[in-house]
Design a protein around this motif. Structure first.
Motif, PDB file in Angstrom:
ATOM      1  N   CYS A   1      33.698  62.185  22.061  1.00  0.00           N
ATOM      2  CA  CYS A   1      32.463  62.206  21.890  1.00  0.00           C
ATOM      3  C   CYS A   1      31.599  61.660  23.140  1.00  0.00           C
ATOM      4  O   CYS A   1      31.885  60.765  23.760  1.00  0.00           O
ATOM      5  CB  CYS A   1      32.028  61.070  20.988  1.00  0.00           C
ATOM      6  N   ALA A   2      30.506  62.614  23.325  1.00  0.00           N
ATOM      7  CA  ALA A   2      29.698  61.932  24.619  1.00  0.00           C
ATOM      8  C   ALA A   2      29.053  60.874  23.867  1.00  0.00           C
ATOM      9  O   ALA A   2      28.700  60.747  22.740  1.00  0.00           O
ATOM     10  CB  ALA A   2      28.617  63.230  24.731  1.00  0.00           C
ATOM     11  N   GLY A   3      28.992  59.775  25.027  1.00  0.00           N
ATOM     12  CA  GLY A   3      28.434  58.291  24.465  1.00  0.00           C
ATOM     13  C   GLY A   3      27.599  57.928  25.754  1.00  0.00           C
ATOM     14  O   GLY A   3      27.829  57.911  26.562  1.00  0.00           O
ATOM     15  N   LEU A   4      26.896  56.671  25.214  1.00  0.00           N
ATOM     16  CA  LEU A   4      26.163  55.932  26.276  1.00  0.00           C
ATOM     17  C   LEU A   4      26.029  54.626  25.734  1.00  0.00           C
ATOM     18  O   LEU A   4      25.930  54.239  24.630  1.00  0.00           O
ATOM     19  CB  LEU A   4      24.887  56.446  26.609  1.00  0.00           C
ATOM     20  N   VAL A   5      25.657  53.629  26.607  1.00  0.00           N
ATOM     21  CA  VAL A   5      24.906  52.233  26.425  1.00  0.00           C
ATOM     22  C   VAL A   5      23.992  52.014  27.139  1.00  0.00           C
ATOM     23  O   VAL A   5      23.748  52.262  28.345  1.00  0.00           O
ATOM     24  CB  VAL A   5      26.073  51.366  26.872  1.00  0.00           C
ATOM     25  N   THR A   6      22.634  52.028  26.659  1.00  0.00           N
ATOM     26  CA  THR A   6      21.428  51.751  27.399  1.00  0.00           C
ATOM     27  C   THR A   6      21.107  50.519  27.681  1.00  0.00           C
ATOM     28  O   THR A   6      21.930  49.551  27.077  1.00  0.00           O
ATOM     29  CB  THR A   6      20.384  52.437  26.517  1.00  0.00           C
ATOM     30  N   LEU A   7      20.168  50.442  28.714  1.00  0.00           N
ATOM     31  CA  LEU A   7      19.843  49.099  29.193  1.00  0.00           C
ATOM     32  C   LEU A   7      18.407  48.701  28.628  1.00  0.00           C
ATOM     33  O   LEU A   7      17.297  49.415  28.796  1.00  0.00           O
ATOM     34  CB  LEU A   7      19.629  48.688  30.780  1.00  0.00           C
TER      35      LEU A   7
ATOM     36  N   LEU B   1      27.964  51.305  22.123  1.00  0.00           N
ATOM     37  CA  LEU B   1      28.237  52.480  22.670  1.00  0.00           C
ATOM     38  C   LEU B   1      27.776  53.521  21.477  1.00  0.00           C
ATOM     39  O   LEU B   1      28.296  53.495  20.275  1.00  0.00           O
ATOM     40  CB  LEU B   1      29.657  52.659  22.684  1.00  0.00           C
ATOM     41  N   PHE B   2      26.849  54.546  21.861  1.00  0.00           N
ATOM     42  CA  PHE B   2      26.119  55.438  20.820  1.00  0.00           C
ATOM     43  C   PHE B   2      26.457  56.773  21.267  1.00  0.00           C
ATOM     44  O   PHE B   2      26.316  57.214  22.583  1.00  0.00           O
ATOM     45  CB  PHE B   2      24.693  55.204  21.049  1.00  0.00           C
ATOM     46  N   ALA B   3      26.883  57.563  20.365  1.00  0.00           N
ATOM     47  CA  ALA B   3      27.092  58.989  20.353  1.00  0.00           C
ATOM     48  C   ALA B   3      25.738  59.671  20.288  1.00  0.00           C
ATOM     49  O   ALA B   3      25.446  59.897  19.276  1.00  0.00           O
ATOM     50  CB  ALA B   3      28.014  59.466  19.165  1.00  0.00           C
ATOM     51  N   GLN B   4      25.170  60.119  21.311  1.00  0.00           N
ATOM     52  CA  GLN B   4      23.826  60.407  21.608  1.00  0.00           C
ATOM     53  C   GLN B   4      23.538  61.844  20.761  1.00  0.00           C
ATOM     54  O   GLN B   4      22.497  62.121  20.094  1.00  0.00           O
ATOM     55  CB  GLN B   4      23.211  60.480  22.727  1.00  0.00           C
TER      56      GLN B   4
ATOM     57  N   GLU C   1      20.548  53.932  31.679  1.00  0.00           N
ATOM     58  CA  GLU C   1      22.022  53.571  31.183  1.00  0.00           C
ATOM     59  C   GLU C   1      22.817  52.683  31.820  1.00  0.00           C
ATOM     60  O   GLU C   1      22.653  52.453  32.943  1.00  0.00           O
ATOM     61  CB  GLU C   1      23.017  54.874  30.744  1.00  0.00           C
ATOM     62  N   ILE C   2      23.707  51.857  31.136  1.00  0.00           N
ATOM     63  CA  ILE C   2      24.706  51.074  31.613  1.00  0.00           C
ATOM     64  C   ILE C   2      25.992  51.802  31.983  1.00  0.00           C
ATOM     65  O   ILE C   2      26.528  51.558  32.960  1.00  0.00           O
ATOM     66  CB  ILE C   2      24.925  49.502  30.843  1.00  0.00           C
ATOM     67  N   LEU C   3      25.999  52.514  30.898  1.00  0.00           N
ATOM     68  CA  LEU C   3      27.338  53.356  30.879  1.00  0.00           C
ATOM     69  C   LEU C   3      27.246  54.550  30.062  1.00  0.00           C
ATOM     70  O   LEU C   3      26.364  54.807  29.150  1.00  0.00           O
ATOM     71  CB  LEU C   3      28.553  52.495  30.136  1.00  0.00           C
TER      72      LEU C   3
END
Length: 343
Positions: A33-39, A156-159, A19-21
């Motif tokens: 919401c739990a979220g992430l930005v992947t590389l 930004l994705f709510a996994q 992840e980036i974030l």
């Protein structure tokens, strides 16, 4: 008995490099919401082949390898969905999965399997599933998923919900990443990790990082992205506690990298470099040398832009530069992607 060609389907999905974030963010309604930005990372991925067998019960589904339980659930769910769209009864079939993504490093291997399977089943049924439909099936199959169904778009994705909270832009700023594996590359049991809880001040801090990352993507500011990734990586260490993390960040500061990124559910990490700065190959070699000398397994060099091939770090040896005909190719030389070395 031969199987009609229109009963066969194939699917493919890429992986990512952590992840980036990652954190907790507010959606459009103000809900946390739990979220992430992947590389994203090109080159490796999962491939699936599905052959449906009309007239057989849907539970007659064989999966190879047999230990891909999440992929098997995804296949059953995708068969049910695609058969519904085709207005025909679901049936059994045969599924085969292949791939070259290391498991347990936080590179999205299970999500890649799941998405490749869903795409293969849809292809076998002649159905086209939208990315949000693929995301919903993936979450049902594995409880949480990465945004690999969206290819390389930064979102930004709510996994845990399988939905996009925000599209950050068309592409990430140009970056070169020197990848490595912490902890000797030992797999991390994601489901065994405790679910972190955050108070209001921490959520506001994540929202500030989100705003900075949005600006970095909009302006192509790789340095700002590196700062966001580094803060997020350090935040993740409250849970993962990799003993080499401080060494990794010290290497990054000493060699003037833009920052570090890390998988928040695994051991893969990366030093982020500005490809426009002079002496790129020397800086890559310096990073590989520093990682190796500190006992951190350097793995792969790749970039966020397509003209830079993804190559194993053996192409950037830690020793002196080779001479004459043994000199490694330039970073912009086309090269067949190679597999991540076994760790």
């Amino acid at each position: 008995m031969s199987v009609p060609p229109d009963c066969r389907g194939t699917g493919h999905a890429a992986c990512h490099h952590g992840e980036i974030l990652q954190g907790v963010f507010l959606d459009a309604t103000g809900r946390r919401c739990a979220g992430l930005v992947t590389l994203p990372m090109a080159g490796m991925g999962s491939r699936a082949e599905f052959t449906r067998c009309p007239g057989t019960p849907p539970e007659r589904l064989t999966v190879r390898p047999g230990d891909r339980t999440k992929a098997a659930r995804a296949a059953a769910l995708a068969v049910e969905e695609c058969a519904r769209l085709r207005r025909e009864p679901p049936c059994g079939g045969e599924l085969r999965i292949t791939g070259d993504i290391p498991v347990g490093l936080g590179m999205g291997s299970s999500t890649s399997d799941v998405i490749a399977v869903v795409r293969a089943v849809a292809d076998a049924y002649g159905v086209r599933l939208a990315p949000d439909a693929v995301a919903r099936l993936a979450v049902r199959a594995e409880r949480a998923c990465d945004p690999l169904m969206l290819d390389a778009r930064p979102v930004l994705f709510a996994q845990r919900e399988g939905r996009v909270l925000e599209v950050l832009g068309p592409c990430l700023p140009p970056l070169v990443v020197v990848g490595c594996a912490l902890g000797g590359g030992a797999p991390v049991d994601t489901l065994a990790l405790p679910v972190p809880t955050y108070d209001g001040s921490e959520v506001r801090a994540f929202e500030r990082l989100r705003a900075l990352l949005r600006r970095a993507v909009a302006t192509g500011d790789a340095a700002l992205l590196g700062q966001v990734a580094s803060v997020s990586a350090r935040q993740g260490q409250q849970l993962l506690r990799h003993p080499e993390f401080d060494t990794l960040t010290d290497i990054g500061r000493r060699l003037g990298t833009l920052g570090v990124q890390i998988a928040h559910s695994g051991a893969v990490a990366g030093l982020l470099l500005d490809p426009a700065a002079p002496g790129l190959r020397d800086r890559i070699r310096g990073c590989v040398r520093a990682l190796d000398s500190n006992g951190i397994a350097a793995t792969r060099v790749f970039a966020t832009f397509p003209s830079f091939p993804s190559v194993p770090t053996k192409e950037f040896p830690s020793g002196p530069a080779h001479r004459g005909g043994h000199r490694p190719a330039r970073p912009d030389t086309p090269r067949r992607p190679a597999r991540l070395p076994a760790l």
